[in-house]
Design a protein around this motif. Structure first.
Motif, PDB file in Angstrom:
ATOM      1  N   UNK A   1       8.409  -2.377   9.440  1.00 12.83           N
ATOM      2  CA  UNK A   1       7.445  -1.709   9.942  1.00 12.83           C
ATOM      3  C   UNK A   1       6.362  -3.164  10.374  1.00 12.83           C
ATOM      4  N   UNK A   2       6.242  -3.909   9.311  1.00 12.28           N
ATOM      5  CA  UNK A   2       5.450  -5.223   9.699  1.00 12.28           C
ATOM      6  C   UNK A   2       6.120  -6.048  10.897  1.00 12.28           C
ATOM      7  N   UNK A   3       7.224  -6.166  10.645  1.00 13.87           N
ATOM      8  CA  UNK A   3       7.914  -6.948  11.754  1.00 13.87           C
ATOM      9  C   UNK A   3       7.528  -6.493  13.129  1.00 13.87           C
ATOM     10  N   UNK A   4       7.514  -5.139  13.300  1.00 13.89           N
ATOM     11  CA  UNK A   4       7.256  -4.870  14.602  1.00 13.89           C
ATOM     12  C   UNK A   4       5.778  -5.262  15.386  1.00 13.89           C
ATOM     13  N   UNK A   5       4.936  -5.667  14.255  1.00 10.43           N
ATOM     14  CA  UNK A   5       3.717  -6.177  14.457  1.00 10.43           C
ATOM     15  C   UNK A   5       3.328  -7.611  14.795  1.00 10.43           C
ATOM     16  N   UNK A   6       4.509  -8.411  14.758  1.00  8.42           N
ATOM     17  CA  UNK A   6       4.283  -9.822  14.740  1.00  8.42           C
ATOM     18  C   UNK A   6       5.416 -10.485  15.566  1.00  8.42           C
ATOM     19  N   UNK A   7       4.902 -11.569  16.114  1.00  8.96           N
ATOM     20  CA  UNK A   7       5.947 -12.423  16.928  1.00  8.96           C
ATOM     21  C   UNK A   7       6.658 -13.541  16.173  1.00  8.96           C
ATOM     22  N   UNK A   8       6.178 -13.715  14.804  1.00  9.71           N
ATOM     23  CA  UNK A   8       6.533 -14.495  13.899  1.00  9.71           C
ATOM     24  C   UNK A   8       8.231 -14.662  13.868  1.00  9.71           C
ATOM     25  N   UNK A   9       8.546 -16.028  13.664  1.00 13.69           N
ATOM     26  CA  UNK A   9      10.036 -16.282  13.283  1.00 13.69           C
ATOM     27  C   UNK A   9      10.264 -15.594  11.890  1.00 13.69           C
ATOM     28  N   UNK A  10      11.336 -15.092  11.971  1.00 11.89           N
ATOM     29  CA  UNK A  10      11.960 -14.143  10.966  1.00 11.89           C
ATOM     30  C   UNK A  10      13.272 -14.946  10.316  1.00 11.89           C
TER      31      UNK A  10
ATOM     32  N   UNK B   1      20.358  -5.587   5.819  1.00  6.42           N
ATOM     33  CA  UNK B   1      19.818  -4.269   4.889  1.00  6.42           C
ATOM     34  C   UNK B   1      18.812  -4.573   3.819  1.00  6.42           C
ATOM     35  N   UNK B   2      17.680  -4.016   4.218  1.00 10.39           N
ATOM     36  CA  UNK B   2      16.440  -4.316   2.941  1.00 10.39           C
ATOM     37  C   UNK B   2      16.883  -3.238   1.883  1.00 10.39           C
ATOM     38  N   UNK B   3      15.901  -3.088   1.252  1.00 13.96           N
ATOM     39  CA  UNK B   3      15.830  -2.002  -0.059  1.00 13.96           C
ATOM     40  C   UNK B   3      15.661  -0.690   0.153  1.00 13.96           C
ATOM     41  N   UNK B   4      15.382  -0.243   1.629  1.00 11.77           N
ATOM     42  CA  UNK B   4      15.568   1.257   1.912  1.00 11.77           C
ATOM     43  C   UNK B   4      14.095   1.732   2.060  1.00 11.77           C
ATOM     44  N   UNK B   5      13.030   0.843   1.953  1.00  7.93           N
ATOM     45  CA  UNK B   5      11.575   1.443   2.254  1.00  7.93           C
ATOM     46  C   UNK B   5      11.109   1.376   3.517  1.00  7.93           C
ATOM     47  N   UNK B   6      11.905   0.332   4.374  1.00  2.00           N
ATOM     48  CA  UNK B   6      11.331   0.018   5.901  1.00  2.00           C
ATOM     49  C   UNK B   6       9.992  -0.452   5.777  1.00  2.00           C
ATOM     50  N   UNK B   7       9.521  -0.994   4.902  1.00  8.33           N
ATOM     51  CA  UNK B   7       8.270  -1.621   4.682  1.00  8.33           C
ATOM     52  C   UNK B   7       8.181  -3.074   5.538  1.00  8.33           C
ATOM     53  N   UNK B   8       9.094  -3.807   5.629  1.00  6.99           N
ATOM     54  CA  UNK B   8       9.403  -5.061   6.265  1.00  6.99           C
ATOM     55  C   UNK B   8       9.583  -4.817   7.792  1.00  6.99           C
TER      56      UNK B   8
ATOM     57  N   UNK C   1       0.898  -1.132  -0.207  1.00  5.14           N
ATOM     58  CA  UNK C   1      -0.035   0.023   0.026  1.00  5.14           C
ATOM     59  C   UNK C   1       0.844   1.087   0.061  1.00  5.14           C
ATOM     60  N   UNK C   2       1.196   1.767  -1.192  1.00  6.47           N
ATOM     61  CA  UNK C   2       2.208   2.882  -1.440  1.00  6.47           C
ATOM     62  C   UNK C   2       1.537   4.026  -0.522  1.00  6.47           C
ATOM     63  N   UNK C   3       0.297   4.220  -0.539  1.00  5.57           N
ATOM     64  CA  UNK C   3      -0.363   5.618   0.150  1.00  5.57           C
ATOM     65  C   UNK C   3       0.137   5.515   1.555  1.00  5.57           C
ATOM     66  N   UNK C   4      -0.230   4.288   2.074  1.00  4.46           N
ATOM     67  CA  UNK C   4       0.034   4.380   3.708  1.00  4.46           C
ATOM     68  C   UNK C   4       1.451   3.691   4.111  1.00  4.46           C
ATOM     69  N   UNK C   5       2.094   3.440   2.964  1.00  7.40           N
ATOM     70  CA  UNK C   5       3.601   2.971   3.063  1.00  7.40           C
ATOM     71  C   UNK C   5       3.793   1.791   3.943  1.00  7.40           C
ATOM     72  N   UNK C   6       2.831   0.814   3.892  1.00  5.84           N
ATOM     73  CA  UNK C   6       2.847  -0.520   4.578  1.00  5.84           C
ATOM     74  C   UNK C   6       2.845  -1.757   3.656  1.00  5.84           C
ATOM     75  N   UNK C   7       2.997  -2.883   4.094  1.00  2.40           N
ATOM     76  CA  UNK C   7       2.907  -4.008   3.400  1.00  2.40           C
ATOM     77  C   UNK C   7       1.550  -4.660   4.165  1.00  2.40           C
ATOM     78  N   UNK C   8       0.544  -5.147   3.209  1.00  2.00           N
ATOM     79  CA  UNK C   8      -0.672  -5.753   3.821  1.00  2.00           C
ATOM     80  C   UNK C   8      -0.432  -7.344   3.417  1.00  2.00           C
ATOM     81  N   UNK C   9      -0.232  -7.988   4.340  1.00  2.00           N
ATOM     82  CA  UNK C   9      -0.142  -9.536   4.313  1.00  2.00           C
ATOM     83  C   UNK C   9      -1.501 -10.120   3.881  1.00  2.00           C
TER      84      UNK C   9
END
Length: 195
Positions: A147-156, A138-145, A80-88
């Motif tokens: 933001x998402x990773x802060x919301x989950x306890x998933x194994x990364x 180091x990702x691609x610089x957008x910070x999308x992941x 979602x480019x408007x909100x700058x987030x990934x929607x799983x």
């Protein structure tokens, strides 16, 4: 130019990755997937989020087909480019549910979106450009992941070619490290305290 800056490492890895042939990507990705699916945490996980590979990234489409065959719930992301987030979003069909976005990579069609709460994901397979031996990425610089990773306890879990691994990469306090880095040759334990 500083050899330890994020910008330098991104450029270096993108150049090196560009040199890979289709056969290199296929063979190295197959080895990575074999190591990945041997992980007990992968075997235990029922809901797995995975990126859709693009431009010589570690190839994930065969992995996704394998996960469907294993009975896993496969989740991918819509940007979602408007909100700058990934929607799983739950992925039901590799052939019918995806389309190329304006940036040239595949993602779920809007009408195929089936959102999944980040807290309901067991394991996330994360892309990136450079990693170090304690799980910083180091990702691609957008910070999308991040933001998402802060919301989950998933194994990364990061998947990477061996040339993407460094003794140390720069990281900031908002950067979320990974639990595992899986390469064609080995599985590197990152941090266990980052859930």
């Amino acid at each position: 130019m500083e050899t330890n800056t994020k910008g330098y490492l991104r450029k270096k890895i993108l150049e090196e990755r560009k040199e890979l042939t289709k056969q290199d990507v296929c063979e190295l990705s197959n080895d990575i997937v074999l190591n990945l699916i041997s992980l007990p945490d992968f075997k235990r996980s029922e809901v797995i989020m995975v990126y859709l590979s693009f431009r010589n990234e570690v190839e994930t489409f065969k992995l996704i087909r394998s996960m469907f065959g294993m009975g896993k719930t496969v989740v991918t992301s819509y940007t979602d480019k408007e909100k700058n987030i990934l929607i799983p979003s739950k992925l039901k069909d590799l052939d019918k549910s995806l389309e190329k976005n304006p940036y040239g990579y595949l993602e779920p069609k809007k009408e195929a979106l089936d959102p999944v709460e980040p807290k309901d994901i067991d394991l996330i397979i994360i892309p990136g450009l450079a990693f170090d031996k304690i799980g910083n990425r180091i990702g691609y610089g957008g910070g999308y992941y991040d933001k998402l990773l802060k919301q989950t306890k998933a194994i990364k879990v990061a998947v990477a070619y061996d040339f993407q691994i460094f003794p140390r990469v720069p990281s900031n306090k908002h950067d979320i490290p990974v639990n595992y880095i899986v390469t064609p040759k080995k599985i590197i334990m990152g941090r266990e305290d980052n859930n």
